[in-house]
Design an enzyme around this catalytic site. Sequence first.
Site, PDB file in Angstrom:
ATOM      1  N   ASN A 364       0.863  -1.181   0.000  1.00 47.15           N
ATOM      2  CA  ASN A 364       0.000   0.000   0.000  1.00 47.15           C
ATOM      3  C   ASN A 364       0.896   1.226   0.000  1.00 47.15           C
ATOM      4  OD1 ASN A 364      -1.952   1.939   0.357  1.00 47.15           O
ATOM      5  ND2 ASN A 364      -2.367   1.431   2.498  1.00 47.15           N
ATOM      6  N   LYS A 366       0.189   4.336  -0.302  1.00 48.32           N
ATOM      7  CA  LYS A 366      -0.407   5.519   0.337  1.00 48.32           C
ATOM      8  C   LYS A 366      -0.102   6.761  -0.506  1.00 48.32           C
ATOM      9  CE  LYS A 366      -0.241   3.220   4.787  1.00 48.32           C
ATOM     10  NZ  LYS A 366      -0.048   3.339   6.244  1.00 48.32           N
ATOM     11  N   HIS A 451      -9.597   1.047   5.015  1.00 48.94           N
ATOM     12  CA  HIS A 451      -8.316   1.236   5.695  1.00 48.94           C
ATOM     13  C   HIS A 451      -8.503   2.136   6.909  1.00 48.94           C
ATOM     14  CE1 HIS A 451      -4.103   2.338   6.370  1.00 48.94           C
ATOM     15  NE2 HIS A 451      -3.795   1.248   5.655  1.00 48.94           N
ATOM     16  N   GLU A 453      -6.877   4.512   8.065  1.00 51.37           N
ATOM     17  CA  GLU A 453      -6.689   5.944   7.821  1.00 51.37           C
ATOM     18  C   GLU A 453      -7.914   6.564   7.169  1.00 51.37           C
ATOM     19  OE1 GLU A 453      -3.193   5.502   5.551  1.00 51.37           O
ATOM     20  OE2 GLU A 453      -1.893   5.202   7.296  1.00 51.37           O
ATOM     21  N   GLU A 523      -5.686  -5.041  10.647  1.00 49.37           N
ATOM     22  CA  GLU A 523      -4.768  -3.974  11.034  1.00 49.37           C
ATOM     23  C   GLU A 523      -4.894  -3.677  12.530  1.00 49.37           C
ATOM     24  OE1 GLU A 523      -6.551  -0.991   8.203  1.00 49.37           O
ATOM     25  OE2 GLU A 523      -4.435  -0.413   8.108  1.00 49.37           O
ATOM     26  N   GLY A 529       3.095   2.443  13.403  1.00 48.76           N
ATOM     27  CA  GLY A 529       3.773   3.725  13.573  1.00 48.76           C
ATOM     28  C   GLY A 529       3.728   4.274  14.977  1.00 48.76           C
ATOM     29  N   SER A 569       2.667  -3.326  10.723  1.00 47.42           N
ATOM     30  CA  SER A 569       4.119  -3.129  10.717  1.00 47.42           C
ATOM     31  C   SER A 569       4.869  -4.428  10.430  1.00 47.42           C
ATOM     32  CB  SER A 569       4.582  -2.535  12.052  1.00 47.42           C
ATOM     33  OG  SER A 569       4.016  -1.259  12.242  1.00 47.42           O
TER      34      SER A 569
END
Length: 607
Positions: A364, A366, A451, A453, A523, A529, A569
């Site tokens: 991905n 992004k 996702h 985000e 996820e 992060g 991650s």
Amino acid sequence: MGMAYKLEAYAEALALPFAHSLLPMEMAATALGTVEFVLGLCLLLGVNRRLTVGLSLLATCVLTALTVWIYVAEPVQDCGCFGEAITLTNGQTLAKNVVLLVAALCLLYRPLAMRRVVSERFAWLASTYAWCYTIALAIYTLHYIPVLDFTPYRIGVNMRAAFDNPEQAEAERLPVNFYVADTQTGDDLTWEILADTSYTFLLTVPRTETADDGCCDRINSLYDFCQDRRYAFCMLTASDSAGCADWKDRTGAAYPIYMAEDTEIRAMVRSNPGLMLLKDGRLVWKWGNNELPDPYVHGNNVAQWFTPSGAAPLLRLVLWFLIPLLLVVIIDNVLVGTKYYRHHLFKLHLNKQKAMRKKIVAGNWKMNMNLQEGVALAKELNEALAADKPNCGVVICTPFIHLASVAGVIDSNVIGLGAENCADKVKGAYTGEVSAEMVKSTGADYVILGHSERRAYYHETAEILKEKVNLALANSLEVIFCIGEVLEEREAGKQNEVVKAQLEGSLFDLTAEQFAHVVLAYEPVWAIGTGKTATSDQAEEMHAFIRATIAEKFGKEAAENVTILYGGSCKPSNAKELFAKPDVDGGLIGGASLKVADFKGIIDAWK
């Protein structure tokens, strides 16, 4: 189209209100031909014998009654049963139907005496294939022109020779009634047209009032092309002067319009309008209204506008139908009745499905890299994987602006292409949005939806995501659907509850067939992060829970087959440990997918 014209004549004889509307006749002709063909095939193969015989008898009774009326009243001279392939008188047609009626009554006496060629297990497949083949062929011939042409105006026929020797032409079924006259003076122009040794284009419009004028721009361009090269171009119609004037007003026609006989002009090209190309008195090609040539596309060389097929059309039609059908019959006869087939094949299929669950590593990107950088990265990754084949599926999901360019530089057999999002609308005034159809048109096969985000920054709800999923699947995109909990939910022990709600809210309205095109990506948002990490055991625990939830809704087989990626991650250093877990089928990779070495290191974990 020939049968449609014949039905139109019947409707006129009966003074039906839709007698001059061709569309109902086309639909009726398609339905009649399809039903006759499917019933005939089912009789030959012994499919649903009682039902097939009953329907065949009913159809034969109706058609026999119809031909009695035709024989007595003579509304038409030829019933049109076989089009123009075989012409029967009304008396011959009635005799033929009486024979068929007797045969149907004999079958009704002992329907089960018919030999069954395919088993009940495969009967539905054979009959469904017959329906699909016949309807598809009918639609094709209505949209273009018939694949088989039994009219006197066949490609390759010498029309000048037929004009010179009418007696021989009639014996050889050549066009003996071809006649063209000037609409103003009535002068006979037939020989003038047939004597031309260069290319001559004849636009055939049986009835201007019912002709499709959607192709008029292409016709006018073709006329201009002919004017520039001194090729003859004219329109032939059976309409009166008022109809011709209306056609000129609608289309801006500047080409000459001549008169022709109604029956003949319908036979010339089974289309309204149609186009015939003559050279030196010989008919070299013809086109329907949906395939008219465009000089600006096809070039200036008229000889390259058509490519005669090497194989006979009848042979191609027969082989296209018979080969798949024979394969079904052969497979059925080999397999049916064997002990292995009955008791073990389905079980073996399920076990193989478990072993064959697809492994995927998806990148991905992004909102990173400009177009040039993205294309360069895709090329580098493609070269690396071409040199060292991966043991898993590889997908890269790029920003919208990269998709079409990246599609041109990757090998789709090695790398799949996907988008990072799509709109929840089909089309319309939604500035800045990109629809699922647009994504598919770039060459992409995947799309990431849900996702974390998108949920956090753009407030995408379960209902919004449900719409996106449905539109993506409707446009044949494989959906990578993201689910996962944030830190507060994990610390409160609500991770299972949250993930289940995300699945239920957006995916549980799908059918099992639709769900088969969904890849899940777990996820743990709290481990992306943040410096925190999820252990491989935590990942396995959540993946196992997700699989169990899917089993409750879609069944155990769907749960075993669904691919579940880990999106927390994942790096080259921990990929092998994560992928070793039985319920982890790969990874959805963020930052590590922007460097070929790191991304390939994760891909190689499957080795």
